[in-house]
Scaffold this active site. Structure first.
Site, PDB file in Angstrom:
ATOM      1  N   HIS A   8      -0.594  -1.678   6.167  1.00  0.00           N
ATOM      2  CA  HIS A   8      -0.678  -0.441   5.380  1.00  0.00           C
ATOM      3  C   HIS A   8       0.218   0.638   5.983  1.00  0.00           C
ATOM      4  CE1 HIS A   8      -2.305   2.476   2.651  1.00  0.00           C
ATOM      5  NE2 HIS A   8      -2.766   3.222   3.626  1.00  0.00           N
ATOM      6  N   CYS A 383       2.965  -3.405  -9.116  1.00  0.00           N
ATOM      7  CA  CYS A 383       3.331  -2.241  -8.296  1.00  0.00           C
ATOM      8  C   CYS A 383       3.021  -2.441  -6.819  1.00  0.00           C
ATOM      9  CB  CYS A 383       2.640  -0.979  -8.812  1.00  0.00           C
ATOM     10  SG  CYS A 383       0.834  -1.070  -8.763  1.00  0.00           S
TER      11      CYS A 383
END
Length: 427
Positions: A8, A383
């Site tokens: 992340h 996405c």
């Protein structure tokens, strides 16, 4: 220092255009002396270091840098690719600066605007902290009033840059642990903002802590508990769009609801949002076109895609979380053992870099087939970080997606890969 190239932290850094090296487990940081120790070297606060996000190397001092060039030859080559490709290539952009950058690289609109990332700018984080830590309707209403003003301005500035291209806005999907104040001084400031004792702030932080943040109180679950949050965001999006329309800028806002696991959540939240938007239309005396869709990032959503497509106007596969939920793998933690998986031939590819075609990809294919069958007009894209990976783009072309979306810095690669994939599909 945690995680790998697809963690992340790395994904966020890539989206910001910042160099990032992760997985530096040997680094020791002395908070008191403000020093960092690694490999026998000491780096003091204020010392210069240079890092290469591409090779993972860290250098002491300043290394001579060169500006990347987007010359006329490259521009011409990219223009050929844009003429050839079938799929659209959009950008993941959360700020006007991101939108401007991605548009310069040739992105065709925004496939993912993450509204929670907007609050990392300057002092905006205190607004979202005040909102998520509010314990009663009065506190939350005050925080939402500030949020409405900020978000309306943010969307207006992004819409102006993107112009008549589509902008998909993902409604708030905050991993709460990332937004909660952690340092004592921040907790004290939060107590001051909410006019509460420090002990009450600490109590609320404890109560809001998820044991598993990725699967916790986030995404659409936040809007089921507090519908006013998504209603406020929808109002900000539409009010910003109307302002642009008044100035002669034709905009195409699309509102995306994240992390659904079935049509029930979508129907409930969509109903609330539409009611709020209708209020805005009545107040403003004019309307704008918009769509409401959802992010497909759980296996259950893919399996029930036909039901969901009856309520959704578009799907966007969030393959980062879909990979995590399908494979039971954490982006941030799998780096600790993934090398051994590659060494023993268990995995040939890194599943967060190139999509796992046989597993995760099968769910994407199923979602597309079921969705299109139930709603032939359904717009479908992706996405997740795979949207900028050539191998994954080849799979998305074969699967019939309408577009891919990736960080601004991967748009050029995605355009070329989309053209190559289309040419392959015609052989």
């Amino acid at each position: 220092v945690k995680g790998g190239a697809t963690s992340h932290g790395a994904v966020v850094a890539r989206g910001m255009g910042k160099c990032c090296v992760t997985g530096c487990g040997e680094i020791q940081i002395n908070d008191i002396k403000r020093e960092m120790y690694i490999g026998g070297y000491t780096v003091k606060e204020g010392d210069f270091i240079s890092i290469s996000g591409y090779t993972g190397e860290i250098f002491l001092g300043k290394v001579k840098l060169t500006e990347p060039q987007f010359d006329d030859n490259l521009k011409e080559f990219v223009s050929w690719c844009k003429e050839i490709k079938r799929m659209g290539v959009r950008m993941n952009a959360d700020t006007p600066a991101d939108a401007f950058l991605g548009k310069g690289f040739g992105a065709e609109g925004i496939g993912l605007c993450r509204t929670e990332h907007m609050f990392f700018q300057k002092d905006k984080i205190w607004t979202i902290r005040g909102m998520i830590m509010s314990d009663n309707p009065e506190e939350r209403a005050e925080a939402l009033k500030k949020m409405l003003e900020m978000q309306r301005e943010d969307f207006y500035n992004i819409f102006k840059i993107v112009g008549d291209e589509i902008v998909i806005v993902r409604l708030l999907d905050p991993p709460l642990h990332e937004f909660l104040p952690k340092e004592p001084k921040d907790k004290e400031k939060m107590a001051e903002i909410l006019n509460l004792p420090l002990i009450e702030i600490e109590r609320r932080i404890r109560n809001m802590k998820d044991e598993n943040p990725m699967l916790g109180h986030r995404g659409c679950r936040l809007a089921v508990t507090y519908p006013e949050i998504y209603n406020t965001q929808a109002r900000a999006i539409i009010e910003a769009a109307i302002q642009c329309e008044k100035e002669g800028i034709k905009v195409k806002p699309e509102i995306m609801i994240p992390l659904i696991i079935g049509v029930g959540e979508l129907k409930f939240i969509k109903g609330n949002i539409k009611a709020e938007i209708d209020k805005v239309f009545e107040e403003q005396g004019m309307k704008v076109e918009y769509k409401i869709g959802t992010m497909m990032e759980t296996p259950r959503a893919c399996l029930l895609a036909d039901e969901i497509a009856g309520e959704a106007e578009f799907f966007s596969f969030g393959t980062n979380d879909l990979t995590q939920t399908t494979m039971g793998l954490s982006r941030d933690d799998s780096v600790k053992f993934m090398d051994e998986y590659h060494e023993h031939g268990i995995f040939k590819l890194e599943p967060f870099a190139s999509i796992d075609v046989r597993g995760v990809g099968k769910l994407v294919k199923l979602g597309v087939e079921l969705g299109k069958k139930a709603n032939p007009e359904l717009e479908i894209g992706i996405c997740g970080e795979h949207g900028g990976d050539p191998k994954s783009i080849n799979f998305f072309e074969e699967t019939g997606l309408d577009y891919v979306s990736c960080s601004p810095f991967r748009v050029l690669v995605a355009i070329v890969a989309a053209a190559q994939s289309y040419i392959k599909s015609k052989k």
